[in-house]
Design an enzyme around this catalytic site. Structure first.
Site, short mmCIF file in Angstrom:
data_model
loop_
_atom_site.label_atom_id
_atom_site.label_comp_id
_atom_site.label_asym_id
_atom_site.label_seq_id
_atom_site.Cartn_x
_atom_site.Cartn_y
_atom_site.Cartn_z
N LYS A 11 -4.44 9.03 13.36
CA LYS A 11 -3.61 8.63 12.23
C LYS A 11 -2.28 8.09 12.75
CE LYS A 11 -6.02 9.95 8.53
NZ LYS A 11 -6.42 8.99 7.48
N ASP A 30 -6.11 4.72 12.12
CA ASP A 30 -5.89 4.57 10.67
C ASP A 30 -4.40 4.53 10.40
OD1 ASP A 30 -5.98 4.50 7.96
OD2 ASP A 30 -7.18 6.32 7.71
N GLU A 54 -7.88 0.87 10.63
CA GLU A 54 -7.98 0.96 9.17
C GLU A 54 -6.67 0.64 8.49
OE1 GLU A 54 -9.61 4.53 7.07
OE2 GLU A 54 -10.50 4.93 9.02
N ASP A 73 -9.87 0.37 3.73
CA ASP A 73 -10.07 1.69 3.11
C ASP A 73 -9.42 1.70 1.73
OD1 ASP A 73 -10.41 4.28 2.40
OD2 ASP A 73 -9.32 5.18 4.06
N LYS A 117 -15.91 5.49 0.66
CA LYS A 117 -15.79 6.93 0.41
C LYS A 117 -16.35 7.21 -0.97
CE LYS A 117 -11.68 7.62 3.23
NZ LYS A 117 -10.20 7.58 3.20
MG MG Z 1 -8.36 5.69 5.90
#
Ligand code: MG
Length: 355
Positions: free
Chosen positions: A161, A189, A215, A240, A264
């Site tokens: 992240k 991400d 991402e 995303d 997702k």
């Molecule tokens: Mg993501």
């Protein structure tokens, strides 16, 4: 085959330690479990796990939406997934998490009725696959140490992240690559944390660290910005927060703004739409990843079944159950070992819930 009851139950998912992303810090989140019963004796389980800064829904809004939808769904034929989604869509324009909870329970029932594990019901492309494990934002040293531990635990892919500070982000990846060596795959991400200029600069600086994909560098609505970043960089970009619905998938393809889709279930209202997004992606040459929210093994097994079901889903980011204290009373479903996920051969999700 009528639906005769829909019950819900709250489960508190507590993280082993706080998790920081560019949009906020998460320590614990409640998730809503769904139990659906049909008149031919089948029970299906579902889960709705909202994260408000991604999906715009809260636990309370999900609970209220499911209660409202249940009044219409009870009495409907559980085999008619298309009609069930139509009914939910006529009641609520969005509320995708709530719809996902119902959708997973229905698919659990449909696969059980077919006497197939859900992953085979969805296509049965593979019965196991490689998964990543995610590192939360921290100091360079903390993140490098986390990456090393993940490697020692047998994972071949780490997801990092980033997105709080562009200059620090490059340093973080340098330290992580140094800690884990050249072989292990790194996914990044940015959770919408960069602007266009920063994104182009950071992504170009990161190229030498052999990054698999990045991402969501920019804000979710900025497809034109992503198109420009994609044009000026070489690491594949993954959508995303820009990708919720099958219609979003078409917009992304038309605008040439990303290279890969991150599906997702909680964003797209469940497996019914996940199938559509993956098919759109496959036909346009976009491979898919399946990611997750903070979910118990019910939502995660539904996601894992989808990944295992579909050949075009080549990236798996479903590690939320590895970051939480296992909630009591939920057994079975997908299992994780040495950086891989293994599907259950039991019908449906293969999950038992003490209700
Ligand atoms: Mg993501």
């Amino acid at each position: 085959m009528k639906i005769i009851s829909i019950e819900t139950k709250k489960v508190e998912l507590k993280l082993l330690r706080p998790f920081t992303v560019s949009l906020g810090v998460i320590k614990a989140l409640p998730s809503l479990l769904i139990k659906m019963e049909t008149e031919d004796g089948y029970i299906g389980y579902g889960e709705a796990s909202p994260i408000s800064f991604v999906t715009g829904e809260t636990f309370e809004s999900v609970e209220a939406a499911i209660k409202a939808m249940s009044t219409q769904l009870i009495g409907m034929d559980s085999s008619c997934i298309e009609k069930i989604h139509d009914t939910m869509n006529r009641m609520f324009r969005e509320n995708n998490c709530a719809k996902t909870g119902i959708d997973i329970a229905i698919f659990d029932i449909l696969a059980k009725r077919a006497n197939l594990p859900l992953y085979k019901y969805l296509g049965g492309s593979k019965s196991s696959f490689e998964v990543d494990k995610t590192i939360s934002i921290g100091t360079n040293e903390e993140m490098a140490l986390d990456a090393k531990t993940i490697k020692e635990d047998g994972f071949n892919i780490v997801k990092v992240k980033l997105g709080l500070d562009p200059a620090d982000d490059i340093e973080r990846i340098r330290s992580i690559r140094e800690a884990i060596g050249p072989e292990m795959k790194i996914r990044i991400d940015a959770n919408q944390g960069w602007n266009k200029v920063d994104a182009i600069r950071v992504i170009n600086a990161l190229e030498k660290y052999n990054i698999q994909a990045i991402e969501q560098p920019l804000k979710y609505w900025d497809l034109e910005g992503h198109r420009i970043v994609k044009e000026k960089t070489m690491i594949p970009l993954m959508a995303d927060e820009s990708l919720f619905s099958p219609m979003d998938a078409i917009k992304i393809i038309k605008s040439n703004s990303f290279d890969i889709f991150n599906i997702k279930l909680m964003k797209c209202a469940g497996l019914h739409n996940a199938i559509k997004i993956n098919s759109i992606g496959e036909a346009a040459g976009y491979e898919c990843m399946v990611g997750c929210m903070l979910e118990s093994n019910i939502g995660i097994t539904a996601a894992a079944s989808f990944i295992a079901g579909k050949t075009n889903v080549t990236f798996a980011d479903i590690d939320s159950v590895l970051h939480i204290h296992k909630p009591e009373g939920i057994t079975g479903g997908v299992e994780f070992k040495d950086g891989k996920a293994y599907l259950s051969e039991k019908p449906g999700l293969g999950i038992e819930v003490q209700w």
